[in-house]
Design a protein around this motif. Structure first.
Motif, short mmCIF file in Angstrom:
data_model
loop_
_atom_site.label_atom_id
_atom_site.label_comp_id
_atom_site.label_asym_id
_atom_site.label_seq_id
_atom_site.Cartn_x
_atom_site.Cartn_y
_atom_site.Cartn_z
N ALA A 146 0.84 -1.20 0.00
CA ALA A 146 0.00 0.00 0.00
C ALA A 146 0.87 1.25 0.00
O ALA A 146 0.71 2.15 -0.84
N GLU A 147 1.80 1.33 0.92
CA GLU A 147 2.67 2.50 1.00
C GLU A 147 3.59 2.58 -0.21
O GLU A 147 3.81 3.66 -0.77
N THR A 150 1.75 3.68 -3.48
CA THR A 150 1.46 5.12 -3.45
C THR A 150 2.71 5.92 -3.76
O THR A 150 2.68 6.88 -4.56
N LYS A 151 3.82 5.55 -3.14
CA LYS A 151 5.07 6.29 -3.34
C LYS A 151 5.58 6.14 -4.77
O LYS A 151 6.02 7.13 -5.39
N ARG A 152 5.52 4.95 -5.32
CA ARG A 152 5.99 4.74 -6.69
C ARG A 152 5.15 5.53 -7.68
O ARG A 152 5.69 6.14 -8.62
N LEU A 153 3.86 5.54 -7.47
CA LEU A 153 2.99 6.29 -8.38
C LEU A 153 3.24 7.79 -8.23
O LEU A 153 3.22 8.54 -9.21
N GLU A 154 3.48 8.23 -7.02
CA GLU A 154 3.80 9.64 -6.76
C GLU A 154 5.05 10.05 -7.52
O GLU A 154 5.10 11.11 -8.16
N ILE A 155 6.09 9.22 -7.45
CA ILE A 155 7.34 9.52 -8.14
C ILE A 155 7.14 9.51 -9.65
O ILE A 155 7.65 10.39 -10.37
N LEU A 156 6.39 8.54 -10.16
CA LEU A 156 6.16 8.44 -11.60
C LEU A 156 5.41 9.66 -12.12
O LEU A 156 5.77 10.22 -13.16
N THR A 157 4.40 10.11 -11.40
CA THR A 157 3.64 11.28 -11.87
C THR A 157 4.42 12.57 -11.66
O THR A 157 4.17 13.56 -12.35
N GLU A 158 5.36 12.57 -10.74
CA GLU A 158 6.24 13.73 -10.59
C GLU A 158 7.20 13.80 -11.78
O GLU A 158 7.51 14.90 -12.27
N GLY A 176 -0.14 -12.24 -4.66
CA GLY A 176 0.60 -11.12 -4.11
C GLY A 176 0.71 -9.97 -5.08
O GLY A 176 0.60 -8.80 -4.71
N MET A 177 0.95 -10.28 -6.36
CA MET A 177 1.06 -9.23 -7.37
C MET A 177 -0.29 -8.60 -7.67
O MET A 177 -0.38 -7.41 -7.95
N THR A 178 -1.35 -9.40 -7.56
CA THR A 178 -2.69 -8.85 -7.74
C THR A 178 -3.03 -7.90 -6.60
O THR A 178 -3.64 -6.84 -6.82
N ARG A 182 -3.89 -3.91 -7.06
CA ARG A 182 -5.06 -3.24 -6.48
C ARG A 182 -4.66 -2.00 -5.69
O ARG A 182 -5.38 -0.99 -5.68
N GLU A 183 -3.50 -2.07 -5.04
CA GLU A 183 -3.02 -0.90 -4.29
C GLU A 183 -2.60 0.22 -5.24
O GLU A 183 -2.81 1.40 -4.96
#
Length: 327
Positions: A146-147, A150-158, A176-178, A182-183
């Motif tokens: 979950a954390e 969120t952080k990876r997506l934040e960096i990618l959109t930055e 596990g990958m599913t 979902r996160e």
């Protein structure tokens, strides 16, 4: 290991001076099992960081330790058989990589200790009861998706501020990958980003995913890493490069292979931590009494050569935060 990773390993107690195993185990040969869903290395040896850490702790291969490695080559259906082999070989411990490998090992034995080295969401997969009190015979190191998602997506959109549509490629046969997908999907909703879901189950499915992205081109790509996607990583990296799609990966290995960026734990650090669990277990600790740890540090790696090839200018804010820049 670069300087930052070395200092983090020292701070986390992952690097120790060589020592000998206690007198209570004098004369014993320890059998260290290793189970991974990934590809068998050419030399058939356990990961170097794990071997070196075990040796530093006094467990020297061909002296007082035997290494028993098994790899499924991204064929999850083989894992139960391979886990059963390690049990039949009377492994004293089984170190695992991946949720499916950990699950197979847990199903194969309730008595042999299992140490997770590179596993995500162990509690969500039902491998442990909780981080603090794992219960049963499974302990080790685990990520919390979950954390991280969120952080990876934040960096990618930055890195790609214009991104409103992001493709997510993951192994849909891996629970596990599913869970991780979902996160990512939840994190995307909070950032008002549309997710293009691209689940794969076998190597041939990657071409279908590539066709979908060619038809509806995403602004960026997020690859969820498991044994299947790792074995096919060069296909994904090449597709992203050819179609000029910025991509986020989970481990710096993929960035070294030409991917744009990654944010994740050091697998070498995880193997060193796993070795410390093995040592404590061999010295008498019960797995159920050893709290499961999360990686102590996550690393941002950016490939500037790939960014240039994509025509992408990485914001200074990310360059400053990067632990490794590949130029």
């Amino acid at each position: 290991m670069n300087r930052r990773m070395f200092l983090a390993a020292v701070a986390g107690g992952c690097i120790v001076a060589p020592r000998t195993v206690g007198a209570q185990s004098a004369g014993k040969t320890w059998r260290v099992g290793f189970l991974s869903g990934g590809a068998r290395p050419p030399d058939g040896a356990l990961p170097l960081a794990l071997r070196e850490a075990l040796q530093a702790l006094g467990y020297v291969e061909r002296q007082n330790a035997v290494h028993l490695g098994r790899w499924a080559d991204a064929r999850q259906e083989r894992l139960p058989e391979l886990a059963a082999e390690l049990v039949a070989l009377k492994a004293d411990v089984i170190v695992t990589v991946g949720g499916p490998a950990s699950t197979a090992a847990k199903h194969a034995t309730a008595s042999i200790p299992i140490v997770m080295a590179v596993v995500g969401d162990a509690d969500g997969l039902g491998l442990i009861e909780s981080l603090a009190r794992p219960g049963g015979n499974v302990t080790g190191v685990t990520d919390q998706s979950a954390e991280l998602s969120t952080k990876r997506l934040e960096i990618l959109t930055e890195a790609v501020p214009r991104a409103t549509r992001i493709a997510v490629l993951w192994n849909a046969d891996d629970l596990g990958m599913t869970l991780r997908y979902r996160e990512v999907e939840k994190a995307a909703q909070t950032r008002h980003v549309t997710v293009q879901a691209l689940g794969v189950r076998e190597p041939d499915d990657f071409e279908t995913a590539f066709s979908a992205m060619s038809l509806h081109r995403p602004d960026a790509l997020f690859l969820v890493t498991d044994a299947l996607t790792l074995l096919n990583r060069k296909r994904v990296i090449e597709f992203a490069r050819t179609h000029r799609i910025p991509a986020m990966y989970e481990f710096n290995l993929l960035v070294q292979d030409g991917g744009l960026m990654s944010y994740g734990a050091s697998q070498d650090d995880n193997y060193r931590r796993a070795a410390s669990y093995v040592d404590r277990i061999f010295r008498g600790a019960a797995p159920s009494s050893l709290p499961v740890e999360r990686p102590g540090r996550y690393y941002l790696t950016i490939n500037l050569r790939t960014a240039k090839a994509l025509g992408l200018t990485i914001p200074r804010s990310l360059l400053i935060r990067a632990d490794q820049l590949i130029e």
